[in-house]
Design a protein around this motif. Structure first.
Motif, mmCIF file in Angstrom:
data_model
loop_
_atom_site.group_PDB
_atom_site.id
_atom_site.type_symbol
_atom_site.label_atom_id
_atom_site.label_comp_id
_atom_site.label_asym_id
_atom_site.label_seq_id
_atom_site.Cartn_x
_atom_site.Cartn_y
_atom_site.Cartn_z
ATOM 1 N N GLY A 151 -12.158 20.663 -21.032
ATOM 2 C CA GLY A 151 -13.270 20.105 -21.224
ATOM 3 C C GLY A 151 -13.313 20.667 -22.894
ATOM 4 N N ASP A 152 -13.336 22.550 -22.968
ATOM 5 C CA ASP A 152 -13.096 23.081 -24.414
ATOM 6 C C ASP A 152 -12.132 22.787 -24.801
ATOM 7 O OD1 ASP A 152 -15.518 24.189 -23.637
ATOM 8 O OD2 ASP A 152 -14.781 26.022 -22.402
ATOM 9 N N SER A 153 -10.514 22.176 -24.883
ATOM 10 C CA SER A 153 -9.796 22.748 -25.579
ATOM 11 C C SER A 153 -9.008 21.723 -26.094
ATOM 12 C CB SER A 153 -8.894 23.755 -24.956
ATOM 13 O OG SER A 153 -9.153 24.579 -24.685
ATOM 14 N N LEU A 154 -9.014 20.258 -24.725
ATOM 15 C CA LEU A 154 -8.602 19.434 -24.634
ATOM 16 C C LEU A 154 -8.872 18.331 -25.368
ATOM 17 C CD1 LEU A 154 -5.826 19.574 -21.879
ATOM 18 C CD2 LEU A 154 -5.424 20.139 -24.478
ATOM 19 N N LEU A 155 -10.523 18.211 -24.666
ATOM 20 C CA LEU A 155 -12.003 16.964 -25.178
ATOM 21 C C LEU A 155 -13.140 17.190 -25.968
ATOM 22 C CD1 LEU A 155 -11.392 14.876 -21.941
ATOM 23 C CD2 LEU A 155 -10.763 15.042 -23.738
ATOM 24 N N ASN A 156 -12.364 19.017 -26.145
ATOM 25 C CA ASN A 156 -13.789 19.461 -28.195
ATOM 26 C C ASN A 156 -14.671 18.716 -26.760
ATOM 27 O OD1 ASN A 156 -11.622 18.981 -29.829
ATOM 28 N ND2 ASN A 156 -11.862 17.676 -29.798
ATOM 29 N N ASP A 157 -14.998 20.273 -26.296
ATOM 30 C CA ASP A 157 -16.439 21.576 -25.732
ATOM 31 C C ASP A 157 -17.158 19.250 -24.814
ATOM 32 O OD1 ASP A 157 -18.030 23.085 -25.819
ATOM 33 O OD2 ASP A 157 -19.729 21.816 -27.159
ATOM 34 N N LYS A 158 -16.295 19.488 -23.657
ATOM 35 C CA LYS A 158 -17.265 18.447 -22.770
ATOM 36 C C LYS A 158 -16.383 19.107 -21.275
ATOM 37 C CE LYS A 158 -16.445 14.304 -26.265
ATOM 38 N NZ LYS A 158 -17.824 13.733 -25.649
ATOM 39 N N PHE A 190 -18.873 17.511 -18.519
ATOM 40 C CA PHE A 190 -18.815 16.656 -18.208
ATOM 41 C C PHE A 190 -17.181 16.272 -17.529
ATOM 42 C CE2 PHE A 190 -15.444 12.332 -20.439
ATOM 43 C CZ PHE A 190 -16.224 11.723 -19.688
ATOM 44 N N ILE A 191 -16.738 17.388 -17.606
ATOM 45 C CA ILE A 191 -15.446 16.750 -16.967
ATOM 46 C C ILE A 191 -15.135 17.441 -15.485
ATOM 47 C CG2 ILE A 191 -12.772 18.295 -16.914
ATOM 48 C CD1 ILE A 191 -13.149 15.902 -18.845
ATOM 49 N N PHE A 240 -12.609 7.140 -18.414
ATOM 50 C CA PHE A 240 -13.111 6.592 -19.062
ATOM 51 C C PHE A 240 -14.225 7.835 -19.774
ATOM 52 C CE2 PHE A 240 -11.601 3.432 -16.722
ATOM 53 C CZ PHE A 240 -11.330 2.292 -17.516
ATOM 54 N N PHE A 241 -14.670 7.609 -21.181
ATOM 55 C CA PHE A 241 -16.307 8.444 -21.116
ATOM 56 C C PHE A 241 -17.396 8.168 -20.799
ATOM 57 C CE2 PHE A 241 -14.295 11.262 -25.283
ATOM 58 C CZ PHE A 241 -13.097 12.029 -24.863
ATOM 59 N N ASP A 242 -17.512 6.805 -20.601
ATOM 60 C CA ASP A 242 -17.987 5.784 -20.388
ATOM 61 C C ASP A 242 -18.511 6.315 -19.211
ATOM 62 O OD1 ASP A 242 -20.360 4.272 -19.732
ATOM 63 O OD2 ASP A 242 -20.227 3.277 -21.391
ATOM 64 N N THR A 243 -19.392 7.174 -18.129
ATOM 65 C CA THR A 243 -19.222 7.683 -17.063
ATOM 66 C C THR A 243 -19.765 5.991 -15.959
ATOM 67 O OG1 THR A 243 -21.777 8.144 -16.965
ATOM 68 C CG2 THR A 243 -19.735 9.779 -17.006
ATOM 69 N N SER A 244 -19.965 5.235 -16.449
ATOM 70 C CA SER A 244 -20.912 3.888 -16.093
ATOM 71 C C SER A 244 -19.255 3.300 -15.235
ATOM 72 C CB SER A 244 -21.964 2.509 -16.825
ATOM 73 O OG SER A 244 -21.295 2.496 -17.902
ATOM 74 N N LEU A 245 -18.428 3.557 -16.124
ATOM 75 C CA LEU A 245 -17.230 2.727 -15.184
ATOM 76 C C LEU A 245 -16.468 3.625 -14.655
ATOM 77 C CD1 LEU A 245 -15.968 1.766 -19.109
ATOM 78 C CD2 LEU A 245 -16.554 0.702 -17.518
ATOM 79 N N PRO A 246 -16.091 3.667 -13.640
ATOM 80 C CA PRO A 246 -15.282 4.432 -12.903
ATOM 81 C C PRO A 246 -14.054 4.872 -13.410
ATOM 82 C CG PRO A 246 -15.459 2.431 -11.900
ATOM 83 C CD PRO A 246 -15.758 2.032 -13.337
ATOM 84 N N VAL A 293 -14.291 15.526 -12.779
ATOM 85 C CA VAL A 293 -13.826 14.960 -11.926
ATOM 86 C C VAL A 293 -13.265 15.393 -10.437
ATOM 87 C CG1 VAL A 293 -11.552 16.330 -11.354
ATOM 88 C CG2 VAL A 293 -11.552 15.888 -13.654
ATOM 89 N N ASN A 294 -15.212 16.288 -9.925
ATOM 90 C CA ASN A 294 -15.593 16.586 -9.545
ATOM 91 C C ASN A 294 -16.162 15.609 -8.127
ATOM 92 O OD1 ASN A 294 -14.366 19.380 -9.606
ATOM 93 N ND2 ASN A 294 -16.846 19.804 -10.451
#
Length: 237
Positions: free
Chosen positions: A59-66, A69-70, A131-137, A74-75
């Motif tokens: 989240g921090d290093s690969l996806l720029n402060d997410k 969200f990650i 997906f970044f859009d969490t409505s998409l599984p 994943v959980n």
């Protein structure tokens, strides 16, 4: 017996990592021998802690402060009975190929974005597209040769307002791959069609091998053996 199970899990994890970081080019299946060290003390608490560190790193290093969200993403797909797989951050960084902007999938006039992560539990054998859009599984696969640009939209074939998608699927070996099409049904990606993709014949591009025929009907181009031996396979759903 307990020690044997632990050794088996370590061996399996090493094999997973070796496959995950191979096949960077979908047209070339060169299996690379890569070693890794899994930072773990063989107990659940240490693995959970390391997994959280992995997700924070992603989240921090690969996806720029997410990070939040990650972790939530994943959980959502973790299972308490499946155990936990933790990775060295350096290996996650090596295997991460960034994100792919794939256009508007859900019809909200915003571009959707996809990225690939490895499995984090022992019940799964393959990478997943997230997906970044969490409505998409997520789209879970049984392949360790997934890449963000292997997934692409194919249009709203059933005209329900949500675009269908397709992936270039690689088993990490053999010249014969697949194109697999999916439709989102009941919050799950359902396979609606597939055809063989022979990497000896890379043209036309994968995006041009799927086309809509009518509402709920489409066809996929299969080319094998000889370039002249190509056919459009029809599907409906």
């Amino acid at each position: 017996m307990k020690q044997l199970v632990i050794v088996q899990k370590i061996i399996r994890t090493t094999l997973i990592l070796s496959l995950f970081f191979s096949c960077k080019n979908p047209s070339i299946d060169n299996t690379q021998n890569q070693s890794t060290t899994i930072v773990q003390k063989i107990n659940k608490d240490s693995l959970v802690s390391k997994l959280n560190d992995n997700l924070q790193f992603i989240g921090d290093s690969l996806l720029n402060d997410k990070t939040l969200f990650i972790k939530d993403l994943v959980n959502k797909y973790q299972h308490d009975t499946c155990g936990f797989i933790a990775y060295e951050d350096s290996m996650l960084k090596t295997g991460f190929e960034g994100v792919n902007i794939i256009g508007d999938i859900i019809g909200n006039k915003r571009n959707d974005t996809v990225f690939v992560l490895p499995t984090f539990n022992y019940c799964e054998d393959g990478d997943s597209y997230y997906f970044f859009d969490t409505s998409l599984p997520r789209l879970y696969t049984d392949s360790y040769c997934c890449h963000p640009d292997n997934l692409f939209p194919i249009g709203d074939i059933d005209e329900d307002g949500i675009s269908e998608i397709c992936i270039f699927y690689s088993s990490c070996a053999s010249r014969f791959k697949s194109l697999i099409a999916y439709s989102l049904k009941k919050k799950t990606w359902k396979e609606i069609g597939r055809c063989t993709f022979d990497i000896n014949f890379m043209e036309p591009d994968k995006e041009k091998r799927v086309r809509k025929r009518d509402k709920g009907k489409f066809e996929m181009l299969e080319i094998v053996d000889e370039e002249e031996n190509k056919k459009w396979i029809q599907f409906s759903f």
